[in-house]
Design an enzyme around this catalytic site. Structure first.
Site, short mmCIF file in Angstrom:
data_model
loop_
_atom_site.label_atom_id
_atom_site.label_comp_id
_atom_site.label_asym_id
_atom_site.label_seq_id
_atom_site.Cartn_x
_atom_site.Cartn_y
_atom_site.Cartn_z
N TYR A 142 0.82 -1.22 0.00
CA TYR A 142 0.00 0.00 0.00
C TYR A 142 0.86 1.27 0.00
O TYR A 142 0.45 2.29 -0.53
CB TYR A 142 -0.89 0.04 1.25
CG TYR A 142 -2.22 -0.66 1.12
CD1 TYR A 142 -2.30 -2.00 0.78
CD2 TYR A 142 -3.41 0.04 1.36
CE1 TYR A 142 -3.52 -2.63 0.69
CE2 TYR A 142 -4.63 -0.59 1.27
CZ TYR A 142 -4.68 -1.93 0.92
OH TYR A 142 -5.89 -2.55 0.84
N ASP A 247 -6.42 -6.97 4.27
CA ASP A 247 -7.55 -6.32 3.60
C ASP A 247 -8.43 -7.38 2.95
O ASP A 247 -9.66 -7.38 3.11
CB ASP A 247 -7.01 -5.35 2.55
CG ASP A 247 -8.13 -4.64 1.81
OD1 ASP A 247 -9.06 -4.17 2.49
OD2 ASP A 247 -8.09 -4.59 0.57
N ASP A 251 -12.41 -9.03 4.37
CA ASP A 251 -13.68 -9.00 3.62
C ASP A 251 -14.22 -10.42 3.47
O ASP A 251 -15.43 -10.67 3.60
CB ASP A 251 -13.49 -8.40 2.21
CG ASP A 251 -13.68 -6.90 2.19
OD1 ASP A 251 -13.44 -6.26 3.23
OD2 ASP A 251 -14.06 -6.36 1.13
C1 IPM Z 1 -10.37 -1.11 4.19
C2 IPM Z 1 -10.60 -0.52 2.84
C3 IPM Z 1 -9.44 0.40 2.48
C4 IPM Z 1 -8.19 -0.43 2.45
C5 IPM Z 1 -9.62 1.19 1.16
C6 IPM Z 1 -10.89 2.00 1.16
C7 IPM Z 1 -8.44 2.04 0.85
O1 IPM Z 1 -10.77 -1.52 1.89
O2 IPM Z 1 -10.24 -0.33 5.16
O3 IPM Z 1 -10.33 -2.32 4.31
O4 IPM Z 1 -7.88 -1.07 1.42
O5 IPM Z 1 -7.47 -0.45 3.45
MG MG Z 2 -10.92 -3.46 2.69
#
Ligand code: IPM
Ligand code: MG
Length: 373
Positions: A142, A247, A251
């Site tokens: 990132y 990340d 999810d």
């Molecule tokens: C999260 C989101 C963020 C990330 C995005 C919006 C930049 O997906 O907080 O998980 O990738 O960290």
């Molecule tokens: Mg995310």
């Protein structure tokens, strides 16, 4: 107790869900005699529109000065569909994480029995699912060097980690795994069969593990971890991982909870802690009063825990459970029988203020249920 809370609504559904979290915080303040002062600030697409920058300096200053930060969501389709755009809403969030050195993102994953039938899993698979992802938040791919060649045919994202960056989050994760209520197990998720950074993670974590002999350590490649989270999620207790893997698997893990909209998180550094739902800005739902506010409301509960207000935080969690067990859920959870964002927020804050149960007027709530033809 008196606390100053910086509130960043952000984009998409951010303002609606955050509004409900603030409403619940106000209910707690009312009920327990606390004073929460909110300072609203801009970040993301809305900040670009108003100031030209996704993260105005004023926002950083207000956040640095606050006792904690409540954040909604970030992102807007007009930038997603324009890969050439120089300025992007997400730069606001990434910039804030970096500016406040919020190096550890803590994401609890839990399954609620009353939602299990609404998930794609068999209920049995979801029994005893309770783990916490410690995602590194200010390093890795990132934040590495980014390049696009002049002829735009070659792109680079560099992934860098230092020993110090790994150590500080690893200690937090090990200490968390040692808590009485945890199972004393830490799983490092990496790709050490391919990546040099992952091999450094393994080496550093193995070394630190010696200081925590009561915690059992396991190592799992991320591809296998992605499968195990679905196959046998109850094997996990604390998952420690780098930024991008965290990340992605968080999810994925949210499906266990019934919806991405359910899950809260805390981002911890050396200064004020930031609390945010793990979901994104969900622009398709923005302004429709259909988003799930529970991720944000539970983020507010995590904030109260962080303030040392355990009883208040528990009450919010009880209220959330009460709504779920009574079928008061938003559209992401039940697309047919669903209630509005604001109704869920109202029910939870009423519960906190002791106006439910007993005095609940089911007919009134029914009226506020969505009607789908
Ligand atoms: C999260 C989101 C963020 C990330 C995005 C919006 C930049 O997906 O907080 O998980 O990738 O960290
Ligand atoms: Mg995310």
């Amino acid at each position: 107790m008196k606390k100053r809370i910086a509130v960043i609504n952000g984009d998409g559904i951010g303002p609606e869900v955050t509004k409900q979290a603030v409403r619940v915080l106000d209910a707690v303040a009312h009920q327990f005699n606390h004073q929460f002062d909110y300072q609203y600030c801009l970040m993301g697409a809305v900040a670009i529109d108003e100031t030209g920058s996704p993260l105005p300096q004023e926002t950083i200053d207000i956040c640095l000065d606050a006792d904690a930060i409540l954040f909604g969501a970030i992102g807007h389709p007009k930038y997603d569909n324009d890969p050439g755009s120089k300025v992007r809403p997400e730069q606001g969030l990434l910039g804030l994480r970096k500016a406040l050195q919020l190096y550890a993102n803590i994401r609890p994953i839990f399954s609620n029995p009353s939602l299990q039938h609404l998930t794609p899993f068999k209920s049995k698979q979801l029994e005893n699912v309770d783990f916490v992802i410690f995602r590194e938040l200010t390093g890795g791919i990132y934040f590495g060097k980014k390049e696009l060649s002049e002829d735009k045919t070659r792109a680079v994202d560099e992934c860098v980690y230092t020993t110090a960056e790994i150590e500080r989050i690893a200690h937090l994760a090990f200490q968390f795994a040692q808590k009485p209520e945890r199972k004393k197990k830490l799983t490092l998720v990496d790709k050490a069969n391919v990546l040099e950074t992952s091999r450094l993670w393994r080496k550093v974590v193995a070394e630190i593990a010696k200081q925590y002999p009561d915690v059992k350590v396991e190592y799992l490649f991320v591809d296998n971890a992605a499968m195990q989270i679905i196959l046998n999620p109850k094997q996990f207790d604390v998952i420690l991982t780098e930024n991008m893997f965290g990340d992605i698997i968080s999810d994925e893990a949210s499906v266990l909870a019934g919806s991405l909209g359910m899950l809260p998180s805390a981002s911890v550094g050396n200064g004020p802690v930031l609390f945010e739902p793990i979901h994104g800005s969900y622009p398709q739902a923005a302004g429709k009063d259909i988003a799930n506010p529970i991720g944000s409301i539970l983020s507010a509960a995590m904030m109260l825990e962080h303030f040392g207000l355990a009883q208040e935080a528990e009450l919010i969690k009880d209220a959330v459970n009460w709504t779920l067990t009574n079928g008061f859920v938003t559209k992401d959870i039940d697309p047919v029988n669903f209630y509005f964002t604001s109704t869920i927020g109202e029910l939870i804050s009423d519960y906190v203020m002791n106006k439910i149960p007993g005095k609940i007027n089911k007919d009134n709530i029914e009226l506020r249920k969505s009607t789908i033809i």
